[in-house]
Every structure is written in C-alpha cells, then in structure tokens.
Design an enzyme around this catalytic site. Structure first.
Site, short mmCIF file in Angstrom:
data_model
loop_
_atom_site.label_atom_id
_atom_site.label_comp_id
_atom_site.label_asym_id
_atom_site.label_seq_id
_atom_site.Cartn_x
_atom_site.Cartn_y
_atom_site.Cartn_z
N ASP A 142 5.40 -13.20 -51.06
CA ASP A 142 5.53 -12.08 -51.99
C ASP A 142 5.18 -10.80 -51.23
OD1 ASP A 142 5.21 -10.11 -53.87
OD2 ASP A 142 4.46 -11.51 -55.39
N TYR B 296 8.74 -3.27 -61.54
CA TYR B 296 8.67 -4.20 -60.40
C TYR B 296 8.92 -3.44 -59.08
CZ TYR B 296 9.31 -8.83 -58.22
OH TYR B 296 9.18 -9.96 -57.45
N ASP C 288 10.89 -12.86 -47.89
CA ASP C 288 11.57 -13.01 -49.18
C ASP C 288 10.83 -14.07 -50.00
OD1 ASP C 288 14.51 -11.97 -50.23
OD2 ASP C 288 13.82 -13.79 -51.23
N ASP D 74 14.81 -3.12 -50.11
CA ASP D 74 16.06 -3.33 -50.87
C ASP D 74 15.69 -4.30 -52.00
OD1 ASP D 74 18.71 -3.78 -51.62
OD2 ASP D 74 19.17 -5.08 -49.92
N ALA E 263 14.37 -9.50 -47.97
CA ALA E 263 15.33 -9.61 -46.88
C ALA E 263 16.52 -10.53 -47.11
CB ALA E 263 14.59 -10.06 -45.64
N ALA E 264 16.39 -11.52 -47.99
CA ALA E 264 17.44 -12.55 -48.07
C ALA E 264 18.66 -12.07 -48.87
CB ALA E 264 16.86 -13.80 -48.72
N GLY F 207 19.84 -11.68 -45.80
CA GLY F 207 19.68 -11.21 -44.44
C GLY F 207 20.77 -10.30 -43.90
N GLY F 208 21.63 -9.79 -44.76
CA GLY F 208 22.68 -8.88 -44.29
C GLY F 208 22.10 -7.72 -43.50
N CYS G 52 21.80 -1.32 -55.16
CA CYS G 52 23.24 -1.36 -55.44
C CYS G 52 23.43 -1.07 -56.92
CB CYS G 52 23.84 -2.69 -55.02
SG CYS G 52 22.98 -4.10 -55.73
#
Ligand code: SAH
Length: 395
Positions: free
Chosen positions: A260, A305, A233, A278, A210-211, A213-214, A328
């Site tokens: 984790d 991963y 996160d 993400d 999450a970090a 946090g966008g 991305c």
C-alpha cells in the site's frame, strides 16, 4: 432541463450524475464529448521499446505484415496505427451477453475469453454467435469455440473467435512485435507522462500506483536501464503483469513490490528524486465507453483516496524533488482541485511540462500557474481524456 438530462442519460447510457458534472463545466459541448468517448480514437498509439528496437524498424515490420502505420509527428518513439470502422455487425440468433469491460475491448476486435461471459445458452462448438452487452447493444460476432456451459463454467480459454466487430485494430498482444518486447500499447498522453517526469539515469524514482507497468517500464527505458525505479502496487494479479512486461521488454532497473503506497516504510522517507502518481480514478476519459454508471459519491470517494496518496508523496520526496500526477479522467475534482489541495497544504509549486501537446488545465481560483497543467480532451485531441500535472516540492 432535468427531463432533457434524463433523455440524454438514456440515449448515451451515461449516468445522470456524470452528465450533470459535464454539463456544469462544458455546457452544450457535453454531447460532443460523450459522442467522442463512445468511439475509439482514430489512431491507436503504441510505444516503441527503444532498448530493443527503433520506430523505423517497427514500421518496417508492420509494413511486411501489410499494416500501415506512421511515426507520431511530435514524438518519435510513438507509432500510430489506424483504427478502422465503424462496421456493421451481423445479428445471429444465438447471443452471448458480456460484461461492460469485456464489451469495451470486443468492440475493437479483441477475442472473447470465458471470464467475460455473463449469459449464454444453447450454444454449440462452431456456432456463429452475436455478442451483446447487458443493455442488448450489438458489439461483435464470431465463432463459438466452446459450448454455452463451458463459457459459463470455465475460468479461462477462448470462448468466441471474433470475426466481425464495430471497430478493428491490429491485434497487438498476439503479434511477434509484442511478444519480442518491441512495443507497449499505451495512449499518447500516457506515454507523455514518463517523458514529462524526465527521469535521469542516476536518479531514484518511485512509481506509487504502478501496475500493469506502462509508465514504469517507460521510465526504465528512458533511464536506459540505469538508476533505480521502485514500482509499488496493491494488486497481486496486476503486479504479476508488471513482472511479465519487465521480462518481455528486457528491463533491468525496475524493482516491483506489492504493498500500500500510502504507508511505505521509513526507509523510503525523503529519498525520491522523482515520483509518479497515477492513482485509481473515475477513468471517465477512457474510450471507447459503452456505459457509465459513475455517481457523484464515487467521485467524492475517489478524491478522498487520491488525497491520501498526495499526502504520502510529501513524505517520500527529497527536497527539490519532482512529482508528476496524472489521471485518465475529466473531472475537475480529481484533477485541478487535487493539485490545489497539494499547493495549499505543502510547500510545492506547479512547474512547466517540457512536452506539451494538449490544452492548459482548467482555471480555478487562487491556483497559481494553472496554465502549466495539461489536459487532453476526447472531442479535440483524438486521444483519451487525460490530465497531467508536474510539481516541484521545496520542503
Ligand atoms: N500506472 C499504471 C496504471 C495504474 S492504475 C500504468 O501506467 O500501467 C492504478 C493502480 O493503482 C492499480 O493498479 C491499483 O491496483 C493501484 N492501487 C490502488 N490502491 C493502491 C494502494 N493503496 N497502493 C498501491 N497501489 C494501489
């Protein structure tokens, strides 16, 4: 052919492995993609925090500051700011060498803070200096706010006030708009992700990576501060950043945990209506990019991963629950092939995305509904390279 690739790799400072990967898929188009990646998008996107303000109000405030901006033609909670440049940068005798990530933000006009400095010598307070990256490329120039010794020793503080940079965007993070929690700077495809997840105010949502946090704070905004979002996160410093954004944006329905997310406790099993994943990726779509060192081995490790998170998703999701997976990056391995891994191993299917402004995913054999995957290409969409998939788990 191999020799050409070497020249190509040198000319653009992109690793040979990445050039090969792009070439296999995009052929002659590879050079266009790399040229686009080396520059920022022409427009910089910001997300308006509709819990506090409207896009019209943000535009009005920007106009009062003499900054022209417009509401995104497709999504009215997005405001676009023009990126100006390229400009030439003066070359002063005194140079400061910065790391790659620092260079990539300085090139757009951000100031230089001490932790980004790799090398500096004989610089006195007030000297005019040119900032270069490790390869000697000129990035920006400005006024030293510290001595060379301080730049190398201090762990924080303004090292160089940037006065000239290759590109210029409005310094969002220093603005009142940002400080008051009216906006979050996020690329257009990344804003679409939470819209595509389509969280409802009564739902339970998990954001596994999450970090800062966008997307998590955007989910909270779409849910109008109702329901419950759990954001996890593994990085403590980055968790701190989500918490700062939560306060700034006035978010109340988002709980943040350090951990984790591949191994969440039993209480999270089969409980999520919606999951956002993400994960860390090779970030080859992020722009502007000065150099790329990524190897084929890095991509293989990242895929391994990413699949560990995908396997975990099947444990956390409710029957009929929804997963949105995004990256991305541009590699098929981290995108379509990971989705194929999910569809082949779990009872789930690719479903339609209600916000679709990119291109369909890349076709891979035996993957039903691949056209419903969404991609953004830097040479076509004036955005970062991006991938978004939406799946329903039947379980
Ligand atoms: N979704 C974020 C960006 C995420 S970047 C946003 O929109 O702002 C990927 C994140 O995954 C990083 O913050 C990294 O710390 C986190 N991460 C990496 N491994 C993890 C793990 N095993 N469990 C939880 N988070 C992890």
């Amino acid at each position: 052919m191999c020799k050409d690739f070497q020249n190509f790799s040198k000319k653009y400072q992109f690793s040979q492995d990445v050039i090969n990967l792009f070439w296999e898929k995009y052929g002659e188009r590879t050079e266009k993609i790399i040229q686009a990646l080396k520059q920022p998008s022409k427009n910089y996107a910001i997300r308006v925090n509709t819990l506090k303000v409207t896009s019209e109000k943000v535009i009005e405030i920007l106009q009062e500051m003499n900054i022209q901006a417009e509401i995104h033609p497709e999504l009215d909670e997005v405001v676009l700011l023009p990126v100006k440049g390229p400009f030439s940068v003066p070359e002063y005798e005194k140079k400061v060498v910065v790391d790659k990530f620092t260079a990539e933000s300085l090139i757009q006009g951000a100031d230089l803070f001490a932790p980004g400095v790799l090398r500096a010598s004989k610089i006195r307070l007030g000297d005019m200096v040119t900032i270069i990256d490790k390869t000697g490329e000129c990035i920006a120039a400005g006024k030293a706010m510290m001595t060379a010794r301080e730049m190398l020793q201090l762990k924080k503080g303004l090292a160089v006030k940037i006065l000239y940079s290759r590109y210029k965007i409005f310094s969002i993070r220093e603005s009142q708009l940002f400080k008051k929690g009216y906006i979050f700077d996020q690329s257009f495809p990344s804003i679409l992700v939470s819209k595509i997840l389509d969280p409802q105010p009564y739902e339970f949502v998990l954001d596994l990576c999450a970090a800062p946090g966008g997307k998590a704070t955007h989910i909270a905004q779409i849910m109008r501060n109702k329901g419950c979002i759990i954001a996890i996160d593994r990085s403590k410093p980055r968790i701190k950043r989500i918490k700062e954004h939560i306060l700034r944006l006035g978010i109340k329905n988002l709980q943040v945990f350090h951990g984790d997310s591949r191994n969440l406790p039993e209480k999270y099993h089969h409980c999520a209506d919606k999951i956002l994943l993400d994960p860390p990726c090779s970030a080859l779509g992020v722009r502007p990019k000065l150099q790329v060192f990524t190897t084929k081995r890095d991509i293989i490790n990242l895929v391994r991963y990413q699949r560990q998170f995908l396997e975990a998703v099947a444990n956390y999701i409710k029957p009929n629950g929804i997963l949105v997976y995004c990256t991305c990056t541009l590699t098929t391995e981290e995108n379509e092939e990971n989705i194929k891994f999910l569809v082949d191993n779990f009872n789930c299917e690719i479903i339609e995305q209600s916000f679709f402004y990119g291109y369909p995913g890349e076709k891979i054999e035996n993957l039903p509904n691949w056209q419903k995957l969404q991609r953004f290409y830097p040479d076509i969409h004036d955005t970062p390279g991006y991938f978004i998939a939406k799946l329903r788990f039947r379980l």
